[in-house]
Design a protein around this motif. Structure first.
Motif, mmCIF file in Angstrom:
data_model
loop_
_atom_site.group_PDB
_atom_site.id
_atom_site.type_symbol
_atom_site.label_atom_id
_atom_site.label_comp_id
_atom_site.label_asym_id
_atom_site.label_seq_id
_atom_site.Cartn_x
_atom_site.Cartn_y
_atom_site.Cartn_z
ATOM 1 N N GLY A 1 0.792 -1.223 0.000
ATOM 2 C CA GLY A 1 0.000 0.000 0.000
ATOM 3 C C GLY A 1 0.823 1.271 0.000
ATOM 4 N N VAL A 2 2.089 1.181 -0.440
ATOM 5 C CA VAL A 2 2.956 2.362 -0.469
ATOM 6 C C VAL A 2 2.507 3.313 -1.570
ATOM 7 C CG1 VAL A 2 5.312 3.163 -0.967
ATOM 8 C CG2 VAL A 2 4.949 1.188 0.521
ATOM 9 N N THR A 3 2.378 4.590 -1.226
ATOM 10 C CA THR A 3 2.016 5.612 -2.204
ATOM 11 C C THR A 3 3.128 6.634 -2.412
ATOM 12 O OG1 THR A 3 0.918 6.867 -0.443
ATOM 13 C CG2 THR A 3 -0.465 5.428 -1.799
ATOM 14 N N SER A 4 4.146 6.616 -1.523
ATOM 15 C CA SER A 4 5.272 7.545 -1.657
ATOM 16 C C SER A 4 6.573 6.832 -1.311
ATOM 17 C CB SER A 4 5.109 8.744 -0.722
ATOM 18 O OG SER A 4 3.976 9.513 -1.056
ATOM 19 N N ILE A 5 7.586 7.022 -2.149
ATOM 20 C CA ILE A 5 8.933 6.526 -1.868
ATOM 21 C C ILE A 5 9.856 7.728 -1.735
ATOM 22 C CG2 ILE A 5 10.933 5.309 -2.818
ATOM 23 C CD1 ILE A 5 8.998 3.304 -4.068
ATOM 24 N N TYR A 6 10.576 7.783 -0.618
ATOM 25 C CA TYR A 6 11.552 8.842 -0.399
ATOM 26 C C TYR A 6 12.908 8.272 -0.816
ATOM 27 C CZ TYR A 6 7.695 9.526 2.951
ATOM 28 O OH TYR A 6 6.463 9.602 3.553
ATOM 29 N N LEU A 7 13.370 8.653 -1.987
ATOM 30 C CA LEU A 7 14.550 8.051 -2.608
ATOM 31 C C LEU A 7 15.750 8.987 -2.501
ATOM 32 C CD1 LEU A 7 15.767 5.759 -4.376
ATOM 33 C CD2 LEU A 7 14.970 7.052 -6.380
ATOM 34 N N GLN A 8 16.773 8.542 -1.762
ATOM 35 C CA GLN A 8 17.957 9.375 -1.627
ATOM 36 C C GLN A 8 18.637 9.542 -2.988
ATOM 37 O OE1 GLN A 8 21.298 8.024 0.803
ATOM 38 N NE2 GLN A 8 21.596 10.126 1.527
ATOM 39 N N VAL A 9 19.038 10.762 -3.269
ATOM 40 C CA VAL A 9 19.647 11.073 -4.554
ATOM 41 C C VAL A 9 21.136 10.745 -4.521
ATOM 42 C CG1 VAL A 9 20.307 12.955 -6.098
ATOM 43 C CG2 VAL A 9 17.964 12.811 -5.226
ATOM 44 N N ASP A 10 21.528 9.871 -5.425
ATOM 45 C CA ASP A 10 22.942 9.574 -5.656
ATOM 46 C C ASP A 10 23.266 10.141 -7.035
ATOM 47 O OD1 ASP A 10 25.415 8.520 -6.308
ATOM 48 O OD2 ASP A 10 24.989 6.527 -5.502
ATOM 49 N N ARG A 11 23.991 11.253 -7.065
ATOM 50 C CA ARG A 11 24.241 11.933 -8.334
ATOM 51 C C ARG A 11 25.183 11.163 -9.251
ATOM 52 N NH1 ARG A 11 25.210 17.811 -5.831
ATOM 53 N NH2 ARG A 11 24.675 16.822 -3.867
ATOM 54 N N ASP A 12 25.764 10.077 -8.740
ATOM 55 C CA ASP A 12 26.593 9.231 -9.601
ATOM 56 C C ASP A 12 25.750 8.313 -10.481
ATOM 57 O OD1 ASP A 12 28.932 10.308 -8.596
ATOM 58 O OD2 ASP A 12 29.107 8.803 -7.003
ATOM 59 N N LEU A 13 24.473 8.143 -10.108
ATOM 60 C CA LEU A 13 23.570 7.362 -10.956
ATOM 61 C C LEU A 13 23.109 8.231 -12.118
ATOM 62 C CD1 LEU A 13 21.246 5.514 -8.398
ATOM 63 C CD2 LEU A 13 23.186 4.567 -9.647
#
Length: 408
Positions: A174-186
């Protein structure tokens, strides 16, 4: 005289027997603590079955299910997550996930509207239904699985290989939001692919960053670079592959100076928060801040005004780290959340209530780490039932994705 009374009573009983429904303005329906308005066809109590009937549109609008009407077969199909309910107008049974279930009453057509039995449909979709006769109220609490949930992904490298696995797990929970850490190397293409897939499943992705040192003026350049990177990425990405917001996890109270020089740390933190407000103005990004549930007890330096209220005035949402593994009772999830929920309701902002699944050294009542996912869901359901009446309540967040995924 006696004969006249008998005749009169007989007429009244005959009228009652042939009156199929009692429209009842006094019958109210609430979902998760909020009253439901019925602008077209009101709910009514069917006299024969004593069931409360509601328009089919209620099921999709308020319970979040998809509905389909087959006029030829006079058949209704209702789907929500993995549940499917099929019933035919006039039948006293339905197919729930392929199995026949008998019930009193039936779906009917009335005034051009399809009316369905409220309790049966709600409970088939795993909602709790409670009739409160003193208030003429049918209270419905939806399953916690259908409540908005967020979760943190701190190692964004996992989206390179495990995109489908991540999204399938999130969808199931039931997840509606993912808080995704930004890795600028991706590379941007990796983010685009993941966010596009998440968006197609109704999951929004927020760009996550922050650390306690971000309260210092010397770290303002780091804050600006993070915001600028997300803006640049969003400007070049397809709309369905864009970050929906910025999610800051700064937590200055983790610094040793928090207790030694609290006033200076607060003032420095506020300066950097003003910078975030300035840099994100007009960006269209939702801004969320992770804060402890007790932040309302900390005052703005020199003011009789809480830091939590100050933050709520500036940003869209606070995610309160309410790390307890019990819903009720002293120092539980519900008790600890209420003060900031009241503040946010007054300010017309949102509060997300976060719980912990990572192993904690802070005591046995902090994390769900050693418990099963079933136990956690039960506690969240209890907390949800008690907090849903706050206008500011925005669901839960589970810290963090990896630990949640590893639960029993």
């Amino acid at each position: 005289m006696k004969k006249w009374l008998v005749c009169t009573l007989a007429i009244m009983l005959s009228f009652a027997a042939f009156t199929p429904a009692i429209y009842a303005a006094e019958v109210r329906v609430s979902v998760n603590g909020r009253d439901v308005q019925f602008p077209d066809e009101p709910p009514y109590v069917d006299q024969r079955s004593n069931l409360t009937m509601v328009p089919l549109a209620f099921v999709s609008d308020k319970l979040g299910a998809a509905t389909k009407w087959d006029g030829t077969l006079k058949q209704i199909t209702i789907t929500l997550n993995r549940d499917t309910v099929m019933l035919v107008i006039g039948d006293h049974h339905a197919l729930v996930n392929g199995k026949r279930v008998d019930f009193e009453g039936s779906a009917v057509l009335k005034n051009g509207r399809t009316m369905v039995p409220l309790r049966f449909i709600s409970e088939a979709l795993h909602a709790n239904v409670d009739w409160q006769p003193a208030r003429h109220l049918v209270s419905i609490m939806t399953s916690v699985a259908h409540v908005p949930k967020g979760t943190w992904i701190w190692d964004s490298r996992i989206i390179k290989q495990d995109q489908d696995k991540i999204i399938n797990f999130a969808k199931t929970k039931g997840v509606t939001s993912i808080y995704l850490q930004v890795d600028r190397d991706l590379g941007p293409a990796i983010y685009e692919d993941f966010i596009r897939k998440a968006t197609s499943e109704g999951i929004q992705v927020e760009a996550l960053e922050g650390r306690p040192e971000w309260v210092y003026k010397s770290k303002q350049e780091d804050i600006q670079k993070f915001i600028a990177w997300v803006k640049t990425y969003n400007a070049s990405a397809h709309p369905e592959a864009r970050f929906m917001g910025l999610h800051f996890d700064i937590e200055p109270y983790a610094l040793s100076e928090w207790t030694k020089d609290n006033k200076s740390i607060l003032e420095s933190w506020m300066d950097n928060l003003r910078l975030i407000e300035k840099e994100t103005k007009g960006s269209g990004l939702n801004i969320a801040m992770d804060v402890p549930y007790w932040l309302n007890t900390i005052h703005v330096p020199g003011k009789n005004y809480s830091m939590s209220a100050w933050l709520l005035e500036k940003f869209d949402c606070l995610v309160i780290m309410n790390y307890r593994n019990h819903a009720s009772g002293s120092n539980g999830i519900v008790e600890n959340a209420q003060a900031m929920l009241r503040e946010a309701s007054t300010l017309k902002k949102k509060i997300v209530v976060a719980v912990e699944t990572v192993k904690s050294a802070e005591g046995p009542r902090v994390s769900f780490f050693s418990m099963s996912n079933e136990v956690m869901e039960k506690e969240l359901q209890s907390a949800h039932n008690q907090l849903a009446h706050y206008a500011s309540y925005g669901g839960f967040a589970i810290h963090d994705f990896k630990s949640w995924q590893d639960m029993k």
